[in-house]
Every structure is written in C-alpha cells, then in structure tokens.
Design an enzyme around this catalytic site. Structure first.
Site, PDB file in Angstrom:
ATOM      1  N   GLU A 114     -20.170   1.015  -6.913  1.00 28.83           N
ATOM      2  CA  GLU A 114     -20.713   1.314  -8.248  1.00 28.83           C
ATOM      3  C   GLU A 114     -19.545   1.533  -9.188  1.00 28.83           C
ATOM      4  O   GLU A 114     -18.530   2.089  -8.782  1.00 28.83           O
ATOM      5  CB  GLU A 114     -21.525   2.617  -8.252  1.00 28.83           C
ATOM      6  CG  GLU A 114     -22.810   2.575  -7.520  1.00 28.83           C
ATOM      7  CD  GLU A 114     -22.750   3.454  -6.284  1.00 28.83           C
ATOM      8  OE1 GLU A 114     -21.917   4.378  -6.243  1.00 28.83           O
ATOM      9  OE2 GLU A 114     -23.512   3.193  -5.341  1.00 28.83           O
ATOM     10  N   TYR A 126     -12.721  -6.227 -10.270  1.00 30.56           N
ATOM     11  CA  TYR A 126     -13.688  -6.591  -9.225  1.00 30.56           C
ATOM     12  C   TYR A 126     -14.198  -8.028  -9.411  1.00 30.56           C
ATOM     13  O   TYR A 126     -14.346  -8.770  -8.440  1.00 30.56           O
ATOM     14  CB  TYR A 126     -14.864  -5.613  -9.214  1.00 30.56           C
ATOM     15  CG  TYR A 126     -14.478  -4.171  -8.924  1.00 30.56           C
ATOM     16  CD1 TYR A 126     -13.543  -3.858  -7.943  1.00 30.56           C
ATOM     17  CD2 TYR A 126     -15.045  -3.123  -9.632  1.00 30.56           C
ATOM     18  CE1 TYR A 126     -13.185  -2.543  -7.687  1.00 30.56           C
ATOM     19  CE2 TYR A 126     -14.699  -1.802  -9.373  1.00 30.56           C
ATOM     20  CZ  TYR A 126     -13.767  -1.522  -8.400  1.00 30.56           C
ATOM     21  OH  TYR A 126     -13.418  -0.225  -8.146  1.00 30.56           O
TER      22      TYR A 126
HETATM   23  C1  LIG Z   1      -9.108   0.038 -11.979  1.00 35.15           C
HETATM   24  C2  LIG Z   1      -7.693   0.242 -11.434  1.00 35.15           C
HETATM   25  C3  LIG Z   1      -7.799   0.696  -9.952  1.00 35.15           C
HETATM   26  C4  LIG Z   1      -6.922  -1.087 -11.500  1.00 35.15           C
HETATM   27  O1  LIG Z   1      -5.692  -0.925 -10.834  1.00 35.15           O
HETATM   28  P1  LIG Z   1      -4.370  -1.701 -11.332  1.00 35.15           P
HETATM   29  O2  LIG Z   1      -3.388  -1.625 -10.223  1.00 35.15           O
HETATM   30  O3  LIG Z   1      -3.945  -1.180 -12.653  1.00 35.15           O
HETATM   31  O4  LIG Z   1      -4.924  -3.185 -11.522  1.00 35.15           O
HETATM   32  P2  LIG Z   1      -4.133  -4.525 -11.206  1.00 35.15           P
HETATM   33  O5  LIG Z   1      -2.794  -4.480 -11.855  1.00 35.15           O
HETATM   34  O6  LIG Z   1      -4.192  -4.796  -9.753  1.00 35.15           O
HETATM   35  O7  LIG Z   1      -5.038  -5.561 -11.993  1.00 35.15           O
HETATM   36  C5  LIG Z   1      -5.560  -6.713 -11.376  1.00 35.15           C
HETATM   37  C6  LIG Z   1      -6.526  -7.368 -12.343  1.00 35.15           C
HETATM   38  O8  LIG Z   1      -7.537  -6.437 -12.733  1.00 35.15           O
HETATM   39  C7  LIG Z   1      -7.847  -6.610 -14.130  1.00 35.15           C
HETATM   40  N1  LIG Z   1      -7.428  -5.418 -14.864  1.00 35.15           N
HETATM   41  C8  LIG Z   1      -6.791  -4.348 -14.385  1.00 35.15           C
HETATM   42  N2  LIG Z   1      -6.618  -3.424 -15.349  1.00 35.15           N
HETATM   43  C9  LIG Z   1      -7.168  -3.935 -16.462  1.00 35.15           C
HETATM   44  C10 LIG Z   1      -7.303  -3.460 -17.796  1.00 35.15           C
HETATM   45  N3  LIG Z   1      -6.827  -2.240 -18.168  1.00 35.15           N
HETATM   46  N4  LIG Z   1      -7.943  -4.238 -18.690  1.00 35.15           N
HETATM   47  C11 LIG Z   1      -8.422  -5.447 -18.343  1.00 35.15           C
HETATM   48  N5  LIG Z   1      -8.298  -5.969 -17.083  1.00 35.15           N
HETATM   49  C12 LIG Z   1      -7.691  -5.212 -16.170  1.00 35.15           C
HETATM   50  C13 LIG Z   1      -7.073  -7.843 -14.568  1.00 35.15           C
HETATM   51  O9  LIG Z   1      -7.862  -8.979 -14.290  1.00 35.15           O
HETATM   52  C14 LIG Z   1      -5.878  -7.791 -13.625  1.00 35.15           C
HETATM   53  O10 LIG Z   1      -5.304  -9.066 -13.416  1.00 35.15           O
HETATM   54  P3  LIG Z   1      -4.124  -9.563 -14.389  1.00 35.15           P
HETATM   55  O11 LIG Z   1      -3.070  -8.509 -14.320  1.00 35.15           O
HETATM   56  O12 LIG Z   1      -3.722 -10.868 -13.769  1.00 35.15           O
HETATM   57  O13 LIG Z   1      -4.727  -9.668 -15.762  1.00 35.15           O
HETATM   58  C15 LIG Z   1      -6.902   1.294 -12.271  1.00 35.15           C
HETATM   59  O14 LIG Z   1      -7.037   0.969 -13.647  1.00 35.15           O
HETATM   60  C16 LIG Z   1      -7.372   2.719 -12.080  1.00 35.15           C
HETATM   61  O15 LIG Z   1      -6.923   3.414 -11.186  1.00 35.15           O
HETATM   62  N6  LIG Z   1      -8.306   3.187 -12.945  1.00 35.15           N
HETATM   63  C17 LIG Z   1      -8.806   4.555 -12.877  1.00 35.15           C
HETATM   64  C18 LIG Z   1      -9.668   4.763 -11.657  1.00 35.15           C
HETATM   65  C19 LIG Z   1     -10.852   3.803 -11.643  1.00 35.15           C
HETATM   66  O16 LIG Z   1     -11.467   3.527 -12.662  1.00 35.15           O
HETATM   67  N7  LIG Z   1     -11.174   3.304 -10.434  1.00 35.15           N
HETATM   68  C20 LIG Z   1     -12.300   2.401 -10.237  1.00 35.15           C
HETATM   69  C21 LIG Z   1     -13.553   3.171 -10.054  1.00 35.15           C
HETATM   70  S1  LIG Z   1     -14.958   2.116  -9.775  1.00 35.15           S
END
Ligand SMILES: CC(C)(COP(=O)(O)OP(=O)(O)OC[C@H]1O[C@@H](n2cnc3c(N)ncnc32)[C@H](O)[C@@H]1OP(=O)(O)O)[C@@H](O)C(=O)NCCC(=O)NCCS
Length: 169
Positions: A114, A126
C-alpha cells in the site's frame, strides 16, 4: 556518492535497529515503534528484512531498510525507506530488486503493498519496477485519512535480473 557507488545489502540485525529507527522516523509521519523492528528480527518467522550499507571514512553506514512478510507464495512490503541524504541514487530501486531476487528464489509469485496517494516518489518507483495499481483503500492512513493505493507485482524474479542476490551490487 553516485548512482553506481558500491552498496552492500544484507539482512537486518538487532544491532542495526537504532539506525533503522532513525531512517524510519526521518521518512514517515507514522513511524514504527522500535519494538516493531525488534519483533520482526527476533520473532516474526514470516518477516524478511534487509538494510543497504555504504562504506565511508568512519566505516559502513546504513542508508536504507526494507521489511516484508511472506505468506505462502505472496509477499507484502511492510516498509521501505532510504535516508533523506541518500535519495535519488537508485538505492531504493536496488534494494527492491535485491529483495525480489531473494523472494523469487523462495518461490514468491506476487508482491503486494500500500502507498499513500500523495507519495509520487514511491508510486513512480513501484511503477518503474513493474507494479500495477489495483485499487484504493479509502481514508486508510490515520494521521490525515489519506487514501492508500494498492499495488501488486507478478513474478518478482523477472524484474530482479539486474542485481545479484549475494548482497554486493
Ligand atoms: C520512495 C523512496 C524509497 C525511493 O528511494 P530512492 O532511493 O530515493 O529512489 P531511487 O533513486 O531508487 O529511484 C528509482 C526511481 O524511482 C522514481 N523516483 C524516486 N524518487 C522519486 C521522486 N522524488 N520523484 C519522482 N520519481 C522518483 C524514479 O522513477 C527513479 O528512477 P530515475 O532516477 O531513473 O528517475 C524514498 O523516496 C523514500 O525513502 N521515501 C520516504 C519513505 C517512503 O515513502 N517509502 C515508501 C512507502 S510506500
């Protein structure tokens, strides 16, 4: 640090809990209590949990964590977060792909989760990894009654081919 910097993914240990709780608190409005992570590590047989570490001048640093639960041939992602200083470096993507490789090796056929409707970063991540959005749980989150979007992924192993599952990627 760049997108291709070495990170190590390994199972979460009880000694990691303080660092994991800190990342969780920096990442969520409703973080888990510390005891929940302890329960996942020490007691919950259905739990699979990993951290991602980078090596620095002062030794390894935990920069991300993931907890999921397996039930028969399904997995449910309970939580995933990357430390705010290390986002947009593909660590979340690499951690998920690593988990998918391990889960596929265990015979997991579907992964569910979710996500808050407003969480564009996570929803984009995702979708990039092949998840589809299947439904909505209305007013699911207790802090602001935001909807949860339900997502799922079939055959997680087929998206995990970029990463080895020995932890060094
Ligand atoms: C969601 C989260 C885990 C992503 O981790 P991350 O290591 O920053 O993400 P990545 O660098 O691996 O990103 C991979 C892809 O995800 C997408 N993405 C990640 N962050 C994004 C952002 N801020 N805006 C748009 N797309 C994003 C992009 O498609 C990205 O690919 P790209 O770099 O080629 O554009 C991180 O933002 C986080 O910890 N957020 C807070 C906790 C959370 O919301 N967890 C999920 C709960 S369901």
């Amino acid at each position: 640090m760049s997108d291709s910097s070495p990170i190590t993914i390994r199972p979460m240990k009880i000694e990691d809990v303080n660092d994991v709780v800190q990342i969780d608190q920096l990442s969520f409005v409703l973080p888990w209590p510390e005891r929940s992570f302890r329960y996942e590590i020490n007691q919950n047989q259905a739990s699979r949990h990993w951290v991602a570490e980078i090596s620095g001048e002062n030794g390894p640093r935990i920069v991300a964590m993931l907890v999921c639960w397996v039930i028969l041939d399904e997995a449910h992602i309970g939580t995933i977060a990357v430390h705010p200083d290390y986002r947009r470096l593909k660590i979340g993507e690499r951690l998920l792909n690593y988990a998918f490789a391990v889960l596929a090796g265990e015979g997991i056929l579907s992964v569910f989760l979710e996500v808050r409707r407003s969480n564009e970063a996570a929803r984009t991540l995702y979708r990039k990894l092949g998840f589809t959005e299947d439904g909505v749980r209305k007013r699911y989150y207790k802090d602001n009654y935001e909807d949860a979007i339900l997502m799922h992924l079939e055959n997680p192993g087929s998206f995990a081919n970029k990463e080895s599952s020995d932890g060094s990627i």
